[in-house]
Every structure is written in C-alpha cells, then in structure tokens.
Design a protein around this motif. Structure first.
Motif, PDB file in Angstrom:
ATOM      1  N   VAL A  94      -9.786 -29.777  22.485  1.00 35.87           N
ATOM      2  CA  VAL A  94      -9.528 -28.690  22.959  1.00 35.87           C
ATOM      3  C   VAL A  94     -10.717 -27.602  22.626  1.00 35.87           C
ATOM      4  O   VAL A  94     -10.820 -27.040  21.307  1.00 35.87           O
ATOM      5  N   ALA A 125     -10.407 -22.815  26.944  1.00 37.98           N
ATOM      6  CA  ALA A 125      -9.014 -22.825  26.752  1.00 37.98           C
ATOM      7  C   ALA A 125      -8.790 -21.547  27.108  1.00 37.98           C
ATOM      8  O   ALA A 125      -7.495 -21.219  27.755  1.00 37.98           O
ATOM      9  N   VAL A 126      -9.720 -20.516  27.128  1.00 36.41           N
ATOM     10  CA  VAL A 126      -9.206 -19.105  27.453  1.00 36.41           C
ATOM     11  C   VAL A 126      -9.664 -18.918  29.011  1.00 36.41           C
ATOM     12  O   VAL A 126      -9.265 -17.893  29.528  1.00 36.41           O
ATOM     13  N   ASN A 137     -15.084 -15.706  17.961  1.00 38.86           N
ATOM     14  CA  ASN A 137     -14.300 -16.768  18.168  1.00 38.86           C
ATOM     15  C   ASN A 137     -13.674 -16.692  19.829  1.00 38.86           C
ATOM     16  O   ASN A 137     -13.300 -15.549  20.110  1.00 38.86           O
ATOM     17  N   ALA A 138     -13.465 -17.806  20.312  1.00 37.61           N
ATOM     18  CA  ALA A 138     -12.621 -17.589  21.574  1.00 37.61           C
ATOM     19  C   ALA A 138     -11.246 -17.254  21.432  1.00 37.61           C
ATOM     20  O   ALA A 138     -10.825 -16.361  22.346  1.00 37.61           O
ATOM     21  N   TYR A 139     -10.649 -17.461  20.249  1.00 37.88           N
ATOM     22  CA  TYR A 139      -9.548 -17.040  20.331  1.00 37.88           C
ATOM     23  C   TYR A 139      -9.478 -15.732  19.440  1.00 37.88           C
ATOM     24  O   TYR A 139     -10.348 -14.983  18.737  1.00 37.88           O
ATOM     25  N   ASP A 155     -12.388 -24.141  22.316  1.00 40.84           N
ATOM     26  CA  ASP A 155     -12.435 -22.940  22.405  1.00 40.84           C
ATOM     27  C   ASP A 155     -12.541 -22.134  23.546  1.00 40.84           C
ATOM     28  O   ASP A 155     -11.485 -21.353  24.193  1.00 40.84           O
ATOM     29  N   SER A 156     -13.732 -22.228  24.207  1.00 38.52           N
ATOM     30  CA  SER A 156     -14.256 -21.186  25.077  1.00 38.52           C
ATOM     31  C   SER A 156     -13.478 -21.574  26.622  1.00 38.52           C
ATOM     32  O   SER A 156     -13.141 -20.747  27.442  1.00 38.52           O
ATOM     33  N   PHE A 206      -0.637 -23.112  25.910  1.00 40.03           N
ATOM     34  CA  PHE A 206      -0.403 -23.447  24.418  1.00 40.03           C
ATOM     35  C   PHE A 206      -0.452 -22.087  23.632  1.00 40.03           C
ATOM     36  O   PHE A 206      -1.341 -21.224  23.955  1.00 40.03           O
ATOM     37  N   MET A 251      -7.500 -29.870  17.722  1.00 41.09           N
ATOM     38  CA  MET A 251      -7.812 -28.423  17.732  1.00 41.09           C
ATOM     39  C   MET A 251      -8.809 -28.244  16.390  1.00 41.09           C
ATOM     40  O   MET A 251      -8.803 -28.962  15.544  1.00 41.09           O
TER      41      MET A 251
END
Lengths: 152, 509
Positions: free
Chosen positions: B85, B90-91, A69-71, B87-88, B287, B323
């Motif tokens: 949003v 967002a970072v 996961n990106a997180y 995931d990829s 966030f 999200m």
C-alpha cells in the motif's frame, strides 16, 4: 515576553503548524539574544524579531515539505485550531505556496503595505504584488470570499 | 470583502495561538519542542516500569480458523502475492470508493460552534453526467445539513436513498459538514432517459434548496426512471455505501516483534474471508491506519490499491497488504528503553484489528570524547551541512557543574547525538562551534550576552558521526573576574545550525 503571542500569530499562519511556529520564534529570539547589542538599539526590537522569524519560516516549511508523509501526522489537539472555520482557513492556507502565505499574512494580518513587505522579505515589490494577487485569489476561491479592495 | 479575509485570518490566528505562552527562558533552537521533550522525559522516567511490565503482547495471527464443529483448524488460501500500500496512492480517493472508517478522521472540528445550514446560503445541483449531487455554500461558511437531507425529484422519477447507518460516511458529522469545498452525494441514474427531470429539491428538516438538473446520464435502461442517491460525503472523498457483507471480513495484523525508534518499518495486514460466501471488494474499500509509538505517531485514511487487488475475495481465502510506518525519534537515552507501540487498522464496515509491538530505543554508541581546542581567533571554516528537521531529532545536551566561581574555568561537555535513522553528520570540513552565555532570565530583559566561536578539535575527532552514535565535545571557558554573579544560561551550537538546549548555570563570587 508579552510580545510572544503577538509574534506567534503571523508565524502560525505562515507555517500552518503551531509547533513549527514556536520553533521559528524561539530561533528568532535566540538570534536576537546573540545580536542584542545591535537589536537593543533599534526602536522596535520586536519588529526585528518578527522580520527574522517571518523570513526563517520559509526554511522550516521547506524542511517539512521534504519529509511530509502522505498520511497526516497525529498531532496534539492544541497544535491545530479548534474552531471549525479556523480549521477551514488553516486547510486553505496549507494549499498555498509558503511564499504567498508570507505576503498574505504580512498584508492582511499585519497590515503591511506592499513596499514594506518587499523590504521585509527582500523581494522585488512586483513579485510581492503578484504573489499577493495570486495568493488572495486562490484563498478567496477556496474560502468563497469576494475580494474587492485594491492592493497598495 | 477584504475585511472578511482579515477577520478570518485574525480569528484563525487567535484560535491557533490560544494559550500561547513564551517559554520561561530564551530559545531552544533545535527542532524538538519543549512539550514533546517533556513527554519523552516522562516516558524515560516510566521506562523501568514499562520494562518490568513488558510482557509484550505481539499479535501473531495464525490465519487459521476454528470455525468447524470439530474445532479443526483449516488454513485459508492466500490470493496472490502481498500487495504494497503506497502512501501517496492511498490518498487519491475516488467518489465511488466505500467508506471511510470513522477513525480515519483525525481532526474533527469542535461541534459547539457549527450551526445548521441556512438554505439561502447553499446552492445545489444534480449533475447526471458526473453522477453527483453537489452542495456548495454561496459564501464562506461552515454549517451542518440536517440528518434527514434527501433529494426530491418530480414524478415519474423515483428516488432511492442509500442509507448507511452503521458506518459513518465520512466520519465528520456523518458527512453533513458543509465547508467551502462543499459536499456531495453520489447519484446513479437507472431506467429510461426519456423523462429526465429538469429540477428538483434538496430537502430536510428546515431545509429546502432548489436543485437544478444538468447533464445526461452515462447510460440509460429500459425500466422506470430512478435515481439512487448515496450518503452525504465531503467533496473528493469516498461516497459509496459500504456493503454490509464486509462485516464478514476478518482483519489481522502481522507486526514485527520489535522496531527501532526513529526507523521505518513495515507490517502485514491480512484481510481474510473465513466465510463460505464470496465477499466483493468493490466498491473499493477504504481503510484507516494508525501507529502510536512512545514518541508520537502517524495515521490517517486511505484507499486500498484496488487496481492491484482482486474484485472479490472468494470463500476461505485471504490477501495480504503491506503497510509502511515512519516512526519518530526519541530523545537520546543512556540505556536501552523498550516501550509499547500500538497499531490499529481497519476497513470501513469491518471490525478493526489492533496489535502491539515493542519500540526499542537503543542507547547510542559512544564515540571517544573530543578534547577542547581553544579558539585561535581565526574565523572557522563554514560548513554547508544542514540538519534535517522533524524526524531527524538531533540533540545537543550540555553537561557540567551547576555552579562556577568568578575567575574559575568552567569545564563542560556538549554531548551530540545523531539519532537512529539520521543521516551521517560530517565533521569535514571541520565545523565551527558557537558558545553563548546569557544572563537569565529573559532575552527581552536586556541580558548580557557573551558569545565566542571556535572550531571543533577535528584533529582528534572522527570524520563523521553516524546514525545512532553519540560524541561529547569537551569545552572550557574562563569566567572572567568582571563577570557579574547571578543566574545564567549557556548555549552551544554546532555547524551554525544545531543549538543545544539551555543549560542553567549559576556564577557565584
């Protein structure tokens, strides 16, 4: 099982996850149990388990990559190093391809020469040497280390 | 030095493997870890109490405010459509982003062994072209800059520090942790460019590092030469000050009432401006988002998709973000279990929103048991099916008598569970099973291993095992008359990949 922590050390650096490393090692012990009649005849059964585990670690890494996961996953604190420098080394290792992590760990942590790594990982020694040079340069750049020793 | 690398790897391995102990008995080959399973077992034990206490407090934001003297609710106007949003995306932080929230830092190192930086170990440069002060260690080190670290430039340049006390920026040690990647300060030149400095210093208590100046500013003005320096932040992380008025934003969560364990879900975050003033959404807000379920969680920091968001939120308006959460699978359960999950979400500088939802672990659908088929002696066909690891928490649990006599037939069941959210597990081509009977307690104690292999009785089995389904494979094994009595462990494996948890068995005379 006094060999457990000793065998776990290289695996945790290759998989960069303690839980994954423990899984890999458990599976290797399982394999050893199944092939005990052969393994028990070896001079160093522990080395056999290590070889199986180091080779299996790459599969675990590939499985994880597919599902990453990106997180960040929230992990238990003990699955990561607690020391600031160790955390940094862990982060640097994560940025390397797993194949390069394997050879780096075999060479620098287990003090294995290139020929032995090539045998253990079933790769041409030229490939191992190239991976070692690439991996250690990337690691040295990332960690700001001066590496001057020859690879043998 | 190579020795240094060797020492670092050894130190990291030692630290990472601290307290490592071998499992008490031979390996569990499947993906789940013992300790995670222990936690899940604990959750299962607590489940009835949780169910009894389950007045599930689900946050249902109303998006109305009672902020007028009359107490009359006034709905806020939504701006645009909900924004997903990713995931990829967002970072992909940018230096000009604001924040990060403190809770975005998941793994801060132990501060006990991080000392202050030795000035001789550091290099610093002010690059006017990239608008950054970069501080890097000369060699591998981890250390802390003093809290009052600042840039000094010779007159007539004035240096203004953008301080940020209320919002850690970024979270780990207020941005002062120097690692190999270095740290940075955003540096914005304004005013005339005819008096650019050639050098300065990075100073603080016990710190003075020469600061050469390179590059030319992207733009020049007519006023006095001035450099505005932002807070310290990790390289490639957000470095802009969080505007104070972000404290006026109200965050609320729209969570589903319940979600299934092992399945992904989405929720809405409502970012509202209930005030009578416009609040800027630049610099781009960052966030932190965290989900904690009964079997694990995920979380971290990210930046909002500002290219798809308005630059500001007008008075009494709101926007909605979508999200995505990936949940973990739990161990199979015989009955439905409900447990509480928690979501926390916040923008740097804004009070965090929290909410709860019900995480439901459904009892698996039972498929008819598959009768035992004795091995024929022919090697079973090989299946290419591979079990995914991690999120696919497949399980094989053995169930049978704890004791069996020498000479008797042991009858047990290998119960296979495909978790909710798992892929379809094919039984075509018909997979092999492997059974392993190992004398306890330890592999390294030269156990007697008895292994046999056969094929699943596929003539009486379904063609596939779907997500959320459970099937029992009935097994038989004759305990030979020459079997030494004692403690044993039984393992069972399917598809040459998924191994059961060990099953304790005592063989008695």
């Amino acid at each position: 099982m006094a060999t457990w922590p000793r065998l776990l050390r290289p695996l945790v650096l290759i998989t960069t996850d303690r839980a994954d490393a423990e899984d890999v090692l458990q599976e290797a012990f399982m394999k050893a149990a199944r092939e005990w009649s052969k393994v028990s005849e070896l001079d160093q059964p522990g080395a056999w388990v290590r070889r199986v585990a180091i080779n299996a670690a790459i599969d675990v890494h590939r499985r994880r990559t597919r599902q990453r996961n990106a997180y960040q996953q929230i992990a238990e604190a003990r699955s990561l190093p607690s020391d600031a420098m160790s955390l940094e080394v862990a982060e640097a290792l994560r940025e390397l391809p797993v194949a390069e992590r394997q050879v780096l760990v075999c060479h620098y942590l287990l003090s294995m020469p290139v020929a032995e790594i090539a045998d253990e990982l079933a790769r041409p020694s030229g490939t191992v040497k190239a991976q070692l040079v690439r991996g250690r340069k990337q690691l040295a750049d990332r960690l700001r280390l001066d590496l001057d020793a020859e690879i043998s | 030095m190579t020795d240094h690398l060797v020492a670092l790897l050894n130190r990291t391995a030692d630290d990472w493997c601290r307290d490592a102990k071998a499992p008490p008995l031979p390996a569990v080959g499947r993906r789940g870890q013992d300790r995670r399973h222990a936690a899940r077992r604990m959750i299962r034990r607590l489940a009835p109490a949780l169910v009894a206490a389950a007045v599930v407090a689900v946050v249902v934001p109303t998006f109305t405010l009672l902020d007028r003297p009359s107490g009359q609710a006034v709905p806020l106007q939504r701006v645009g459509e909900p924004v997903v949003v990713n995931d990829s995306e967002a970072v992909n932080f940018q230096a000009g982003d604001a924040g990060l929230p403190a809770s975005a830092g998941a793994f801060p190192p132990n501060p006990d062994n991080v000392g202050p930086c030795d000035p001789g170990q550091l290099t610093a440069v002010l690059d006017l072209a990239s608008e950054q002060v970069r501080v890097e260690p000369r060699q591998n080190t981890v250390c802390l800059l003093p809290p009052d670290s600042r840039v000094e430039l010779p007159p007539p340049v004035s240096v203004v520090l953008d301080l940020q006390t209320a919002v850690p920026n970024p979270p780990v040690f207020g941005g002062r942790l120097v690692q190999s990647g270095g740290i940075a300060f955003n540096a914005d030149w304004s005013g005339r460019c005819d008096v650019l400095p050639s050098s300065g210093s990075l100073v603080g208590v016990g710190l003075r590092v020469p600061l050469p100046v390179t590059g030319t500013p992207p733009s020049c003005g007519a006023g006095g030469p001035m450099l505005r320096v932002g807070p310290a932040h990790a390289a490639r992380r957000p470095g802009a000050v969080v505007p104070a008025d972000r404290a006026g934003l109200a965050i609320s969560l729209q969570l589903p009432t319940e979600v299934s364990s092992g399945k992904d879900f989405t929720y809405d975050v409502v970012v509202a401006n209930p005030s009578e003033h416009t609040i800027a959404l630049r610099p781009c807000p960052t966030f932190s988002a965290t989900f904690r379920g009964p079997t694990g969680g995920s979380g971290g920091g990210g930046r909002l998709p500002c290219d798809r968001l308005p630059g500001r939120l007008e008075a009494r308006t709101k926007l909605v973000l979508v999200m995505h959460v990936r949940t973990s699978n739990a161990e199979p359960t015989k009955t439905e279990i409900r447990a509480e999950g928690n979501v926390r979400w916040g923008i740097a500088g804004t009070p965090e929103a929290t909410g709860t939802l019900s995480v439901v672990q459904h009892a698996p659908e039972q498929l008819p048991a598959v009768p035992y088929l004795a091995p024929t002696g022919q090697p079973p066909a090989k299946s290419s099916f591979r079990y995914p690891g991690g999120n696919g928490a497949f399980a094989v649990i053995l169930a049978g008598p704890a004791r069996v006599r020498v000479g008797d037939t042991l009858r047990y069941r290998a119960v296979f569970t495909n978790p909710e959210g798992g892929p379809v597990v094919p039984l075509t081509p018909c997979p092999a099973w492997t059974e392993l009977l190992a004398q306890a307690p330890k592999v390294t104690n030269r156990p007697d291993i008895v292994e046999r292999t056969g094929a699943v009785n596929c003539a009486q089995a379904p063609a596939k095992i779907g997500p959320g389904q459970q099937i029992a494979f009935e097994m038989e094994r004759v305990i030979g008359p020459d079997t030494p009595p004692g403690a044993y462990q039984l393992y069972w494996q399917i598809h040459n990949g998924l191994v059961s948890a060990p099953f304790d068995l005592e063989i008695v005379p």
